[in-house]
Scaffold this active site. Structure first.
Site, mmCIF file in Angstrom:
data_model
loop_
_atom_site.group_PDB
_atom_site.id
_atom_site.type_symbol
_atom_site.label_atom_id
_atom_site.label_comp_id
_atom_site.label_asym_id
_atom_site.label_seq_id
_atom_site.Cartn_x
_atom_site.Cartn_y
_atom_site.Cartn_z
ATOM 1 C CE LYS A 159 -3.166 -2.221 3.288
ATOM 2 N NZ LYS A 159 -3.767 -2.011 4.620
ATOM 3 C CE LYS A 207 -3.220 3.307 4.086
ATOM 4 N NZ LYS A 207 -4.327 2.710 4.854
HETATM 5 N N1 C2G Z 1 -12.813 3.415 7.927
HETATM 6 C C1 C2G Z 1 -14.077 3.983 8.082
HETATM 7 N N2 C2G Z 1 -14.191 5.328 8.157
HETATM 8 C C2 C2G Z 1 -13.098 6.127 8.106
HETATM 9 C C3 C2G Z 1 -11.802 5.566 7.978
HETATM 10 C C4 C2G Z 1 -11.686 4.183 7.890
HETATM 11 O O1 C2G Z 1 -15.090 3.255 8.132
HETATM 12 N N3 C2G Z 1 -13.250 7.500 8.191
HETATM 13 C C5 C2G Z 1 -12.721 1.953 7.828
HETATM 14 C C6 C2G Z 1 -12.136 1.500 6.492
HETATM 15 O O2 C2G Z 1 -13.140 1.466 5.481
HETATM 16 C C7 C2G Z 1 -11.636 0.101 6.849
HETATM 17 C C8 C2G Z 1 -11.190 0.263 8.319
HETATM 18 O O3 C2G Z 1 -11.841 1.463 8.815
HETATM 19 O O4 C2G Z 1 -12.720 -0.824 6.807
HETATM 20 C C9 C2G Z 1 -9.705 0.426 8.441
HETATM 21 O O5 C2G Z 1 -9.306 1.524 7.635
HETATM 22 P P1 C2G Z 1 -7.762 1.602 7.163
HETATM 23 O O6 C2G Z 1 -6.898 1.420 8.353
HETATM 24 O O7 C2G Z 1 -7.597 2.786 6.296
HETATM 25 O O8 C2G Z 1 -7.668 0.252 6.292
HETATM 26 P P2 C2G Z 1 -7.045 0.112 4.820
HETATM 27 O O9 C2G Z 1 -5.701 0.750 4.794
HETATM 28 O O10 C2G Z 1 -8.090 0.519 3.875
HETATM 29 O O11 C2G Z 1 -6.739 -1.470 4.752
HETATM 30 O O12 C2G Z 1 -7.073 -5.869 3.098
HETATM 31 C C10 C2G Z 1 -7.797 -4.687 3.372
HETATM 32 C C11 C2G Z 1 -6.874 -3.576 3.796
HETATM 33 O O13 C2G Z 1 -5.980 -4.024 4.783
HETATM 34 C C12 C2G Z 1 -7.683 -2.387 4.321
#
Ligand code: C2G
Length: 148
Positions: free
Chosen positions: A45, A47
């Site tokens: 990612k 990240k």
């Molecule tokens: N999320 C949310 N609202 C936000 C931010 C995040 O509902 N304002 C949710 C995301 O949709 C996700 C979860 O919180 O379901 C975790 O978000 P992230 O840590 O950004 O996850 P991500 O980097 O998208 O990784 O295999 C899937 C990936 O690992 C998801």
């Protein structure tokens, strides 16, 4: 017992994450959270997290809705995770809408939940960075005045 699973980075834990985990747990009785490792985040990612995997794991484990935290090391592990952890429902935010429908082939329900608006880990970093910038230039300005 209905077992729910979700995946994420969960860096700089915030209320958007909590809202997601609360709603995910409400869909069953047992919630497994699969947290991206530092290596996975960087490799897949691009990240770089503020908190390490171990720190993010400790934070998420402290949340009342969460029953188990395991590492996410590859995109491919989802299929086997569904069987290894006897999952009934896969949940994730709707920023991933449609991306994991293939998991239905593994016999699990796939649910995309609306994201919480106006908050994200990258937004927090950006705003803190800008705030620090303003603070620095203010301090420099003040020091120039006092030295003038
Ligand atoms: N999320 C949310 N609202 C936000 C931010 C995040 O509902 N304002 C949710 C995301 O949709 C996700 C979860 O919180 O379901 C975790 O978000 P992230 O840590 O950004 O996850 P991500 O980097 O998208 O990784 O295999 C899937 C990936 O690992 C998801």
């Amino acid at each position: 017992m209905k077992r729910v699973i979700t995946y994420g980075t969960f860096d700089l834990l915030h209320y958007g994450h909590i809202n997601l985990l609360k709603r995910a747990k409400a869909l069953g009785d047992y919630l497994i959270v699969v947290i991206s490792t530092d290596e996975f985040n960087w490799r897949e990612k691009q990240k770089k997290c503020y908190f390490t995997y171990e720190q993010r794991k400790a934070l998420v484990e402290a949340i009342r809705y969460v029953d188990l935290v395991i590492p996410e090391e590859s995109w491919a592990q989802k299929r086997t995770d569904m069987h290894e952890y006897h999952v009934d429902t896969f949940v994730i935010g709707d920023d991933w809408e449609g991306k994991f429908d293939f998991l239905k082939e593994e016999g699990v329900e796939v649910v995309y939940l609306p994201r919480t608006p106006e908050i994200s880990s990258s937004q927090i970093k950006k705003e803190l960075y800008n705030a620090a910038d303003v603070e620095d230039s203010k301090l420099n300005h003040d020091s120039i005045n006092t030295n003038a």
